[in-house]
Each structure stands twice: as structure tokens, then as C-alpha cells.
Write a protein that holds these residues in place. Structure first.
Motif, PDB file in Angstrom:
ATOM      1  N   GLY A  79      44.619  50.236  43.204  1.00 50.93           N
ATOM      2  CA  GLY A  79      44.367  48.827  42.980  1.00 50.93           C
ATOM      3  C   GLY A  79      43.742  48.122  44.163  1.00 50.93           C
ATOM      4  O   GLY A  79      43.598  46.890  44.146  1.00 50.93           O
ATOM      5  N   MET A  80      43.347  48.865  45.199  1.00 50.86           N
ATOM      6  CA  MET A  80      42.759  48.278  46.396  1.00 50.86           C
ATOM      7  C   MET A  80      41.316  48.753  46.549  1.00 50.86           C
ATOM      8  O   MET A  80      40.916  49.770  45.985  1.00 50.86           O
ATOM      9  CB  MET A  80      43.548  48.675  47.642  1.00 50.86           C
ATOM     10  CG  MET A  80      45.009  48.294  47.587  1.00 50.86           C
ATOM     11  SD  MET A  80      45.865  48.642  49.142  1.00 50.86           S
ATOM     12  CE  MET A  80      45.694  50.405  49.269  1.00 50.86           C
ATOM     13  N   ARG A  81      40.558  47.990  47.316  1.00 46.99           N
ATOM     14  CA  ARG A  81      39.206  48.394  47.684  1.00 46.99           C
ATOM     15  C   ARG A  81      39.117  48.382  49.202  1.00 46.99           C
ATOM     16  O   ARG A  81      39.227  47.340  49.844  1.00 46.99           O
ATOM     17  CB  ARG A  81      38.172  47.484  47.038  1.00 46.99           C
ATOM     18  CG  ARG A  81      38.199  47.630  45.528  1.00 46.99           C
ATOM     19  CD  ARG A  81      37.019  47.044  44.820  1.00 46.99           C
ATOM     20  NE  ARG A  81      36.999  47.517  43.441  1.00 46.99           N
ATOM     21  CZ  ARG A  81      36.066  47.200  42.550  1.00 46.99           C
ATOM     22  NH1 ARG A  81      35.068  46.400  42.903  1.00 46.99           N
ATOM     23  NH2 ARG A  81      36.116  47.675  41.329  1.00 46.99           N
ATOM     24  N   ILE A  82      38.932  49.566  49.764  1.00 46.02           N
ATOM     25  CA  ILE A  82      39.031  49.782  51.201  1.00 46.02           C
ATOM     26  C   ILE A  82      37.689  50.234  51.751  1.00 46.02           C
ATOM     27  O   ILE A  82      36.999  51.058  51.138  1.00 46.02           O
ATOM     28  CB  ILE A  82      40.104  50.855  51.503  1.00 46.02           C
ATOM     29  CG1 ILE A  82      41.476  50.398  51.003  1.00 46.02           C
ATOM     30  CG2 ILE A  82      40.154  51.181  52.990  1.00 46.02           C
ATOM     31  CD1 ILE A  82      42.517  51.508  51.033  1.00 46.02           C
ATOM     32  N   GLY A  88      40.015  48.520  56.581  1.00 51.55           N
ATOM     33  CA  GLY A  88      40.162  47.127  56.167  1.00 51.55           C
ATOM     34  C   GLY A  88      39.585  46.930  54.786  1.00 51.55           C
ATOM     35  O   GLY A  88      39.082  47.880  54.159  1.00 51.55           O
ATOM     36  N   PRO A  89      39.634  45.717  54.271  1.00 55.99           N
ATOM     37  CA  PRO A  89      39.079  45.453  52.939  1.00 55.99           C
ATOM     38  C   PRO A  89      37.566  45.636  52.937  1.00 55.99           C
ATOM     39  O   PRO A  89      36.894  45.414  53.942  1.00 55.99           O
ATOM     40  CB  PRO A  89      39.474  44.000  52.679  1.00 55.99           C
ATOM     41  CG  PRO A  89      39.698  43.411  54.028  1.00 55.99           C
ATOM     42  CD  PRO A  89      40.210  44.514  54.885  1.00 55.99           C
ATOM     43  N   SER A  90      37.042  46.050  51.792  1.00 62.74           N
ATOM     44  CA  SER A  90      35.615  46.360  51.721  1.00 62.74           C
ATOM     45  C   SER A  90      34.773  45.177  51.290  1.00 62.74           C
ATOM     46  O   SER A  90      33.565  45.200  51.431  1.00 62.74           O
ATOM     47  CB  SER A  90      35.387  47.513  50.729  1.00 62.74           C
ATOM     48  OG  SER A  90      35.824  47.137  49.431  1.00 62.74           O
ATOM     49  N   ASP A 164      44.155  46.814  58.371  1.00 61.40           N
ATOM     50  CA  ASP A 164      44.127  45.610  57.542  1.00 61.40           C
ATOM     51  C   ASP A 164      43.917  45.954  56.070  1.00 61.40           C
ATOM     52  O   ASP A 164      43.335  45.170  55.323  1.00 61.40           O
ATOM     53  CB  ASP A 164      43.010  44.679  58.027  1.00 61.40           C
ATOM     54  CG  ASP A 164      43.148  43.262  57.489  1.00 61.40           C
ATOM     55  OD1 ASP A 164      44.240  42.919  57.000  1.00 61.40           O
ATOM     56  OD2 ASP A 164      42.162  42.511  57.535  1.00 61.40           O
ATOM     57  N   VAL A 165      44.389  47.133  55.641  1.00 59.50           N
ATOM     58  CA  VAL A 165      44.175  47.509  54.247  1.00 59.50           C
ATOM     59  C   VAL A 165      45.160  46.797  53.317  1.00 59.50           C
ATOM     60  O   VAL A 165      44.915  46.670  52.119  1.00 59.50           O
ATOM     61  CB  VAL A 165      44.259  49.036  54.027  1.00 59.50           C
ATOM     62  CG1 VAL A 165      43.202  49.759  54.822  1.00 59.50           C
ATOM     63  CG2 VAL A 165      45.647  49.579  54.361  1.00 59.50           C
ATOM     64  N   TYR A 166      46.306  46.337  53.845  1.00 58.48           N
ATOM     65  CA  TYR A 166      47.323  45.724  52.994  1.00 58.48           C
ATOM     66  C   TYR A 166      48.186  44.794  53.831  1.00 58.48           C
ATOM     67  O   TYR A 166      48.699  45.184  54.877  1.00 58.48           O
ATOM     68  CB  TYR A 166      48.206  46.808  52.359  1.00 58.48           C
ATOM     69  CG  TYR A 166      48.897  46.400  51.074  1.00 58.48           C
ATOM     70  CD1 TYR A 166      48.617  47.015  49.868  1.00 58.48           C
ATOM     71  CD2 TYR A 166      49.846  45.380  51.060  1.00 58.48           C
ATOM     72  CE1 TYR A 166      49.246  46.644  48.694  1.00 58.48           C
ATOM     73  CE2 TYR A 166      50.472  44.993  49.898  1.00 58.48           C
ATOM     74  CZ  TYR A 166      50.175  45.627  48.718  1.00 58.48           C
ATOM     75  OH  TYR A 166      50.796  45.244  47.546  1.00 58.48           O
ATOM     76  N   GLY A 167      48.357  43.565  53.368  1.00 58.36           N
ATOM     77  CA  GLY A 167      49.268  42.639  54.037  1.00 58.36           C
ATOM     78  C   GLY A 167      48.699  42.037  55.310  1.00 58.36           C
ATOM     79  O   GLY A 167      47.623  42.401  55.777  1.00 58.36           O
ATOM     80  N   ASN A 168      49.460  41.113  55.882  1.00 58.69           N
ATOM     81  CA  ASN A 168      49.056  40.440  57.107  1.00 58.69           C
ATOM     82  C   ASN A 168      49.262  41.355  58.304  1.00 58.69           C
ATOM     83  O   ASN A 168      50.373  41.837  58.519  1.00 58.69           O
ATOM     84  CB  ASN A 168      49.876  39.158  57.283  1.00 58.69           C
ATOM     85  CG  ASN A 168      49.541  38.434  58.574  1.00 58.69           C
ATOM     86  OD1 ASN A 168      48.407  38.477  59.029  1.00 58.69           O
ATOM     87  ND2 ASN A 168      50.531  37.778  59.154  1.00 58.69           N
ATOM     88  N   PRO A 169      48.219  41.588  59.135  1.00 58.74           N
ATOM     89  CA  PRO A 169      48.377  42.545  60.230  1.00 58.74           C
ATOM     90  C   PRO A 169      48.799  41.939  61.570  1.00 58.74           C
ATOM     91  O   PRO A 169      49.014  42.674  62.523  1.00 58.74           O
ATOM     92  CB  PRO A 169      46.971  43.152  60.352  1.00 58.74           C
ATOM     93  CG  PRO A 169      46.057  42.030  59.969  1.00 58.74           C
ATOM     94  CD  PRO A 169      46.800  41.216  58.936  1.00 58.74           C
ATOM     95  N   VAL A 170      48.923  40.602  61.676  1.00 56.12           N
ATOM     96  CA  VAL A 170      49.172  39.982  62.985  1.00 56.12           C
ATOM     97  C   VAL A 170      50.204  38.862  62.847  1.00 56.12           C
ATOM     98  O   VAL A 170      50.143  38.070  61.905  1.00 56.12           O
ATOM     99  CB  VAL A 170      47.868  39.408  63.588  1.00 56.12           C
ATOM    100  CG1 VAL A 170      48.148  38.763  64.943  1.00 56.12           C
ATOM    101  CG2 VAL A 170      46.806  40.484  63.722  1.00 56.12           C
ATOM    102  N   LYS A 255      53.780  48.414  54.278  1.00 58.13           N
ATOM    103  CA  LYS A 255      53.183  47.513  53.291  1.00 58.13           C
ATOM    104  C   LYS A 255      53.010  46.117  53.873  1.00 58.13           C
ATOM    105  O   LYS A 255      51.984  45.468  53.698  1.00 58.13           O
ATOM    106  CB  LYS A 255      54.072  47.487  52.049  1.00 58.13           C
ATOM    107  CG  LYS A 255      53.609  46.614  50.909  1.00 58.13           C
ATOM    108  CD  LYS A 255      54.611  46.701  49.762  1.00 58.13           C
ATOM    109  CE  LYS A 255      54.207  45.874  48.573  1.00 58.13           C
ATOM    110  NZ  LYS A 255      55.204  45.951  47.477  1.00 58.13           N
ATOM    111  N   SER A 256      54.050  45.628  54.547  1.00 57.44           N
ATOM    112  CA  SER A 256      53.986  44.309  55.169  1.00 57.44           C
ATOM    113  C   SER A 256      55.033  44.209  56.257  1.00 57.44           C
ATOM    114  O   SER A 256      55.973  45.010  56.317  1.00 57.44           O
ATOM    115  CB  SER A 256      54.215  43.201  54.136  1.00 57.44           C
ATOM    116  OG  SER A 256      55.523  43.264  53.615  1.00 57.44           O
ATOM    117  N   MET A 257      54.847  43.237  57.135  1.00 60.06           N
ATOM    118  CA  MET A 257      55.849  42.947  58.165  1.00 60.06           C
ATOM    119  C   MET A 257      55.903  41.438  58.327  1.00 60.06           C
ATOM    120  O   MET A 257      54.892  40.748  58.234  1.00 60.06           O
ATOM    121  CB  MET A 257      55.503  43.650  59.481  1.00 60.06           C
ATOM    122  CG  MET A 257      54.162  43.315  60.060  1.00 60.06           C
ATOM    123  SD  MET A 257      54.226  41.988  61.270  1.00 60.06           S
ATOM    124  CE  MET A 257      52.503  41.912  61.781  1.00 60.06           C
TER     125      MET A 257
END
Length: 811
Positions: A79-82, A88-90, A164-170, A255-257
Motif C-alpha cells: 500500500g506504499m509507494r517508495i 522515502g516516498p516516491s 522516511d518510508v513510513y511515519g514521522n522520522p524526526v 512503523k512510528s515513534m
């Protein structure tokens, strides 16, 4: 039903032969200059405010990417586009420049030291607002940068390590350090596709019902599973402002933090196997763990199973903990909700959902905070004695909000708002949010008074306002309201009694700009920004909100645009492009409400129909197409009849006004609007042509529900058949242009929908054209694709609408 089924299967037989036709390949075309000039108009900067509003961040976005940029390698998995080169997102367009503007002096300061080829995103302020971070995406990775807001200079903080493929990275810590989700330094090279498959692809069910909506870009084989695990492989790191890195905890498929408000703990979601070929990554199993800030595991809060077997219906949900979040008003306290009905909305329960809390150090038992007989709709926090809990029920459109006392969960809820979520006229809005000592957002209130901003729905359209809402008496006191002929709404409240605030003010031909308003001091509002109107060529066009009635008395509305200088009754009626998107309602009174504002700035997005006002057309935009099913009746049981009645009323209105030529009206829409268009052409001959972009035309391909239809195909087969334009392709006599992104990832609107519908139309001798836009998703992004789409639409309208009388001289 027997005759319908015969026609249906005859349609399928024709498709097999129609698919033998060889498709034509064309080069990208450009629309006429009047349209191209609007497409190429510069974008307006987006804005973020400092806490006290003394300065604003101006972010200038780059133009649409080229088709070459959009055609870079892309992975479509889970379900993602990398973008495999960047982790990261494409498909995202970044910021290309950043400025700071002082709201008092008006001075603009350019941030220096920005990347040489900027593609920036993820702007995030430190709690003390001395620093800001952003990510920079290059062709081979994503790095982290920091801006010193005292010197207004940027510097690179890390190498290209961000995942940055999923969720907030920072996330910022309170002491100006950063928690970053990085690529696992030990993950190695990208797995290579095996030369031969390892074996067959097998799925098995053991009798448990597992209805699922139609998803795209899912995992398909073991190699996809390997790739998914590879790109999710992450390592949390703590980074200081000099770029020094310290690993936090073990690496994993993070998945997320989410950092606790006081910065002492991290909530980490870790995806685990088994993966699924039926649902996207958001529904894969995962563990929710609480770590200390140095990475030590404190508690496994929840083990969330694979979410494949959810009951049907939009009010269905998962079992076990969900919506796990930190309380905004506490240093480190979690809250979440658990369904008590097995996630099945058909089960009748008094305590359908229970909200729990658990405070640090998370060693005790969870505490019950509140319950609801509906579905949990979130909590807006204030302090330990006051919070607002939302409750919802999609089937009836119920929206309820209640005051709860977090320090005394036994105290009964106090309902303050209960309305239909579709009811704009009785929408008091949402609380004004301000930052607390933890840098978290809580509501602005004084005792029982909550400050609110509302869209201000009214029979004259939206007139936004700022108010106080008395939670004891349920009375509103409007403090400020937008006034005609402007459309103005509050962007940021600056003080505790909401007497000073910043608004966004615009009108039909005045570009939105920010203004400083003070209702206490008797001074005129002061303009803070001076963004130029990017659409000077259409500044003189005429715009009016019209209301009219359907044949059953239901009131409808639309916004009509006509070329500069056009005079109804004096000038000859114009060709018309009617653009719409149908919506379902449970109440005639709510369906009849006017939506939008006639005073809003005339903004021309790439998907807008407004381009054709420059080509001599009248545009009937936001044409209301309500479908109403009251009480136990479902709206879609009446879809075709009400859709046709809506269209007939709209046509009569624009013709009776002396604006439109009844014989030269086109209808069009995007997504569900495309579905609407195809249905209108199947069941009427009201229009000269139709334009359908990125639609779904065969509802049997979305058998577990679509849009607001909660019944499955097997529960309501007649509804699915009768609402499918594919079922009635043999009745279409009006020319129809079909456009579709070849990489559409929207649920239900996969490209085969347009391909099969076109083949059915062709098999029955209809006039149709199918255009696939390479590498485009549900919305179109590349410059070349947008220009070509507009060229196709312009040619179609010119040939079959504006010049219709030349094609049919006998009429």
C-alpha cells in the motif's frame, strides 16, 4: 433482473473482442495559451506561525515535477509507494525556498545556507523556537538539516540517513536534541529479485469472514515481503545540534515513534510478521512498546494482531487497543480506546467502546476514563479537570461531543454538541488550540467558556466566525465574523481572550493574504502579507452563487462563472461545463444546505474546470448532487433517480438565467464525479458531452462497499448493478472522454475500471476516447500530464459542445 443479467454478460463477451484493438501512442500536447498561462501561474507560499505570532515562516514550493522526475524508479508494495534510491516516498513535491517574515516590521529575511538543489520537507520547530529542522531529499537519500533562527542560517546536520518510508522520522526533545528514525546502518544492499520464483503464491482462508475494501499496491509474493522488511528496517538515533549520533534501542521494522510530552519516553510501533497480501501495511501486526529515552524497553503496551478479518461497514473497527496517544496535558500519560463489541457495529451495546489511561512508569493497571455506546471520536485536552471527547456513528452521520473530567472518571459525561456531521448550519466549529508548557496543543478556554472557530455555514454560504461556547448553557457568543463581500477566517489566535488574532482574507478576485485584527483596540486591521494574484488574466470574470429547486422541492446550489463582460439576456447563451461530485445524506434539510463561499478567491488548480471560462464557456462549478435516504432508507437506493433530477434542475437553472445554451452543456467530474458523469450519460440524453477522470464504473469490482455504501454486493446486488455505468454501457449515446492515471492507487479506481468501461462502450458503438497518463496516480502531477489532460478536455469540449451545432446542422 433476468434481462439485466443477460445484458451484463453480453457486455463481458464483447470485452474479449474489444481488447484486441491496438492502442494508439501519442506525444504530450499543450493546451491553448489562455489555459497554459493559468497552469503555469506561480504558486503562493505556504505559511507557519511562531507561537506568539511575531514571525511567520514562508515556504515557497517548487512547480509541478516533469514526467521524467515522476518516472524515476518506484516500489509499489504494502500500500506504499517508495523511492528505493532515497528510502522515502516516491511522489512528493518539496519546498524550494524558506524565508522568515517579521509580522510587526514586515521585514523578510532569507534563510541562508540552504541546499543547492532544494527539495525540503518535514519542517519542525524546537520547543524554544531557536531552531528548525527540515529534511532534504537528493537523488540518493534524505539528510537532516537545521536552521539557527537567531542567525537565520542553515547547515547540514547528518548524512543521507533518514528513513522516511513510513511515519514521522524526526522529533525534538525538550533540551533541543533530535530523535530520528534512520536507515539501519547494518541493513546492507537492496535485495535482488530472484531469477526464478521460489514457489507458488498461496493464500488460504479457514472459514473466518474477512471482508476487505479494494486496496492497491499490495504485497504479491515473497520477494515483495523481503523488500518491505528491508525498507522498513530502521534505527532510532539521538542527534545533537553538532550532528553527533547515538543509537537508541534495537533496530527493527519501526512503523512510528512518538516522544512523550516531557521527553522521558518514546512510544515505538514495531511491525512484525505475518504480512498480508490482502491489506496494506497500516493493518499489519505490530507491537506497541514504551522505551526510555535511552532506548531501554519499559513495557510492551499492546500486541496488535493482523487486521484482515474486520467486520463490514464503516462503523466496524478492530479489537484490542487502538488510537494510542500521549495525553497533551500530562508529562507522560498514555490513553487509548478498546472496542467491546468485537469491532462489529451490528452488536448493540451500552459500553461499545472504553477509553483507558496509563501513567508513567507504566507499571500499574490501566484506568477506565470514559465509555461510549458509539465509536470513539478522539479527545481534545485542556487540563486534568476538563477535556472534550468525541463520539461518532457513520451510518447515521451522528457527531457528539461531551465534557469529561479526567480526574474523576465516575463523573457523568456532559453532552455539549449533538448534530449531524453533514449539518453545516449548526456546526459550532472546533476549539482554538494553543501550545502548553510541553509544546503540545491544548484548547484555549476560560472556565466553562471554550474559544471556537467555525466555518459559519449559512444560506448565504460560509461566513466563518470566532466565538466563545459556554459548555454549561450550550450558548455561543460570536466575537468576530467574516463580512461580505469577503471570505475571511481566523488563522491564529494571539492572546488569552481572543481579542487579537491573524486572519486569512480574500474575495473573488483578491488573492488570500494575512491580516492582523484586534477587536479590543479601535484600530483598523493591518495587512501582513502582500501575495500577488497569480491569475490576473481572469480577474474580471463574473461569479455568482445560485440556488434553485429540484422537482421534489429539495433546494440545490451551484457557483456559476461567466466570461468578463458577459450579459445574460443581451448576449447569446454560452456553452456550459458543469462540474460536480455527488454526496450522500440522511436528511433532506441537511442536503439542501448551501456549501462553500461565493466570496472565496477564484483559485485555479490543475483539476479545476475554470480554465474554460477563458475559452468562452460558462462554468457551473460545485453543482450540488445530493443523494438522500432518510431514516432506514439508504441513499443509494435512489441514486439514479435523484442524480437525474439534480442534473435536470441544474440545467433548467442555468438556461432560465439566460446564461447557458441547453443544447451545448457538458458534464464532468473526477473520481466519484467521473462515476456520476458516466451514470448521467447512461440514463439521460441531457448533455452534449461528458468528461470522466479517474473513475470507477463497475461496482462489482468493489464488492465490500464503496464511497458511503456500507452494504456488500451480496447484501444489495441490485444496488451494485444499477449504480454501475458498466451495466448500461449499451445505452450511452453521448460522447464521453475518459482520462485515467496509469498508476492510480486510490481504493477502487484502479485503471482497469476505465479500460473495461471503454471496451464496453466501444463494443456497443458509443463515441468514446480513453487516455491513460503514464506514471500518474489518482491525481495528476507531472507538467506534461496536466497540460495533455487539459488539451484533451479542450479538444473534446470544442468539438462536441461548442461546435455541436456545426456537427448537427439539422438541430
Amino acid at each position: 433482473m433476468k434481462l439485466r443479467a443477460t445484458a451484463f454478460f453480453a457486455c463481458i463477451a464483447f470485452i474479449g473482442f474489444a481488447q484486441m484493438e491496438v492502442s494508439a501512442q501519442s506525444t504530450y500536447q499543450t493546451p491553448p495559451k489562455s489555459i497554459a498561462d493559468l497552469v503555469n501561474a506561480p504558486s503562493t507560499p505556504s505559511v507557519r506561525w511562531s507561537k506568539n505570532g511575531d514571525w511567520m515562516l514562508l515556504m515557497e514550493r517548487s512547480d509541478n515535477p516533469s514526467i521524467a522526475q515522476l518516472s524515476q524508479p518506484e516500489l509499489k508494495i504494502a500500500g506504499m509507494r517508495i523511492n528505493p534510491a532515497t528510502s522515502g516516498p516516491s511522489r512528493q513535491t518539496g519546498v524550494e525556498n524558506i524565508k522568515i517574515k517579521n509580522t510587526q516590521s514586515g521585514e523578510e529575511i532569507q534563510i541562508t545556507g540552504l541546499p543547492s538543489n532544494p527539495d525540503m520537507g518535514g519542517m519542525s520547530m524546537s520547543h524554544d523556537e531557536k531552531y528548525m529542522t527540515f529534511t532534504q531529499t537528493d537523488s540518493d537519500g534524505i539528510s537532516l538539516w537545521v536552521v539557527d533562527l537567531t542567525t537565520f542560517s542553515a547547515k547540514k546536520l547528518t548524512d543521507k540517513i533518514i528513513n522516511d518510508v513510513y511515519g514521522n522520522p524526526v522529533a525534538w526533545t525538550p533540551d533541543n536534541k533530535l530523535i530520528v528514525k534512520a536507515v539501519n546502518p547494518n541493513r546492507g544492499g537492496m535485495p535482488q529479485r530472484p531469477a526464478a520464483p521460489a514457489g507458488p503464491i498461496i493464500q488460504e482462508t479457514t472459514g473466518d469472514a474477512a471482508p476487505s475494501r479494494t486496496y492497491q499496491d499490495l504485497l504479491e509474493n515473497s520477494y515483495d515481503e523481503t523488500l518491505f522488511a528491508y525498507f522498513m528496517d530502521s534505527q532510532l538515533m539521538k542527534i545533537d545540534l553538532e550532528g553527533n549520533k547515538t543509537p537508541i534501542g534495537p533496530a527493527g521494522m519501526i512503523k512510528s515513534m512518538d516522544l512523550s510530552p516531557d521527553g522521558s519516553y518514546i512510544m515505538v510501533d514495531l511491525i512484525k510478521k505475518p504480512f498480508s497480501y490482502l491489506v496494506p501495511a497500516s493493518r499489519f501486526p505490530y507491537d506497541v512498546e514504551i522505551w526510555s529515552i535511552d532506548g531501554k524497553k519499559v513495557k510492551v503496551l499492546a500486541e496488535i494482531p493482523l487486521d484482515e478479518n474486520r467486520p463490514t461497514g464503516f462503523d466496524a473497527t478492530v479489537t484490542g487497543p487502538r488510537n494510542i496517544n500521549w495525553r497533551a496535558d500530562k508529562p507522560a500519560m498514555l490513553y487509548w480506546v478498546e472496542a467491546q463489541d468485537g469491532g462489529d457495529a451490528r452488536v448493540d451495546m451500552e459500553e461499545r467502546e472504553v477509553v483507558y489511561t496509563l501513567a508513567a512508569p507504566f507499571a500499574g493497571e490501566k484506568q477506565k476514563l470514559a465509555t461510549t455506546p458509539y465509536r470513539f471520536g478522539g479527545i481534545i485536552w485542556s487540563d486534568d479537570t476538563f477535556a472534550i471527547m468525541g463520539e461518532r456513528w457513520s451510518r447515521t452521520r451522528m457527531d457528539k461531543r461531551s465534557i469529561i473530567n479526567p480526574s474523576n472518571p465516575a463523573q457523568p459525561k456532559q453532552v455539549i454538541i449533538e448534530r449531524s456531521s453533514d449539518d453545516l448550519y449548526n456546526d459550532p466549529g472546533d476549539p482554538v488550540m494553543v501550545e502548553n508548557e510541553y509544546g503540545e496543543y491544548v484548547m484555549l478556554r476560560k472556565g466553562d467558556l471554550v474559544y471556537m472557530t467555525s466555518p459559519g455555514g449559512s444560506p448565504e454560504g460560509d461566513m466563518p466566525y470566532l466565538s466563545t461556547f459556554d459548555t454549561k448553557t450550550k450558548e455561543e457568543k460570536i466575537l468576530w465574523r467574516s463580512q461580505a463581500p469577503y471570505y475571511e477566517r481566523v488563522a491564529k489566535v494571539l492572546n488569552d481572550d481572543a481579542t487579537e488574532f491573524i486572519t486569512i482574507k480574500e474575495s473573488t478576485d483578491i488573492q488570500p493574504n494575512y491580516w492582523l485584527v484586534n477587536t479590543k483596540k479601535r484600530i483598523a486591521p493591518r495587512q501582513l502579507t502582500n501575495f500577488d494574484n497569480p491569475y490576473e488574466s481572469i480577474k474580471g470574470i463574473q461569479k455568482q452563487l445560485v440556488t434553485y429547486e429540484r422537482n421534489d422541492g429539495l433546494k440545490l446550489s451551484a457557483v456559476i462563472y461567466t466570461p468578463e463582460g458577459f450579459e445574460p439576456g443581451k448576449d447569446a447563451p454560452l456553452p456550459v461545463l458543469m462540474w460536480a461530485y455527488p454526496r450522500e445524506y440522511k436528511s433532506k434539510e441537511v442536503a439542501a444546505q448551501v456549501r462553500g463561499s461565493q466570496y472565496a478567491f477564484t483559485r485555479v488548480s490543475s483539476g479545476s474546470p475554470l480554465f474554460w471560462v477563458t475559452r468562452g464557456y460558462a462554468i457551473m462549478d460545485r453543482t450540488e448532487m445530493p443523494i438522500v435516504g432518510e431514516g432506514d432508507k439508504e441513499p443509494n437506493d435512489y441514486f439514479i433517480d435523484q442524480l437525474v433530477a439534480n442534473a435536470e434542475a441544474a440545467i433548467d437553472e442555468i438556461v432560465d438565467l439566460g446564461i447557458g445554451d441547453r443544447d451545448r452543456i457538458a458534464v464532468g467530474g473526477h473520481s466519484y464525479g467521473a462515476f456520476m458523469t458516466a451514470n448521467l450519460l447512461s440514463h439521460t440524453n441531457l448533455f452534449a458531452a461528458g468528461i470522466a477522470r479517474s473513475g470507477a464504473y463497475n461496482r462489482t469490482l468493489t464488492p465490500f462497499g464503496f464511497q458511503y455504501e456500507q452494504r456488500t454486493y451480496w447484501e444489495a446486488p441490485e444496488v451494485y448493478f444499477n449504480m454501475s455505468p458498466f451495466s448500461f454501457a449499451h445505452k450511452v449515446e453521448t460522447p464521453i472522454l475518459l482520462l485515467h492515471g496509469q498508476a492510480d492507487n486510490n481504493s477502487g479506481t484502479f485503471p482497469i475500471q476505465s479500460e473495461r468501461y471503454y471496451n464496453a462502450l466501444k463494443g456497443h458503438g458509443a463515441t468514446a476516447r480513453l487516455v491513460f497518463l503514464p506514471n500518474e496516480s489518482h491525481g495528476y502531477a507531472a507538467k506534461e500530464s496536466i497540460n495533455h489532460m487539459l488539451w484533451e478536455m479542450d479538444n473534446w469540449l470544442e468539438k462536441y459542445v461548442k461546435d455541436k451545432n456545426e456537427l448537427e446542422p439539422s438541430k
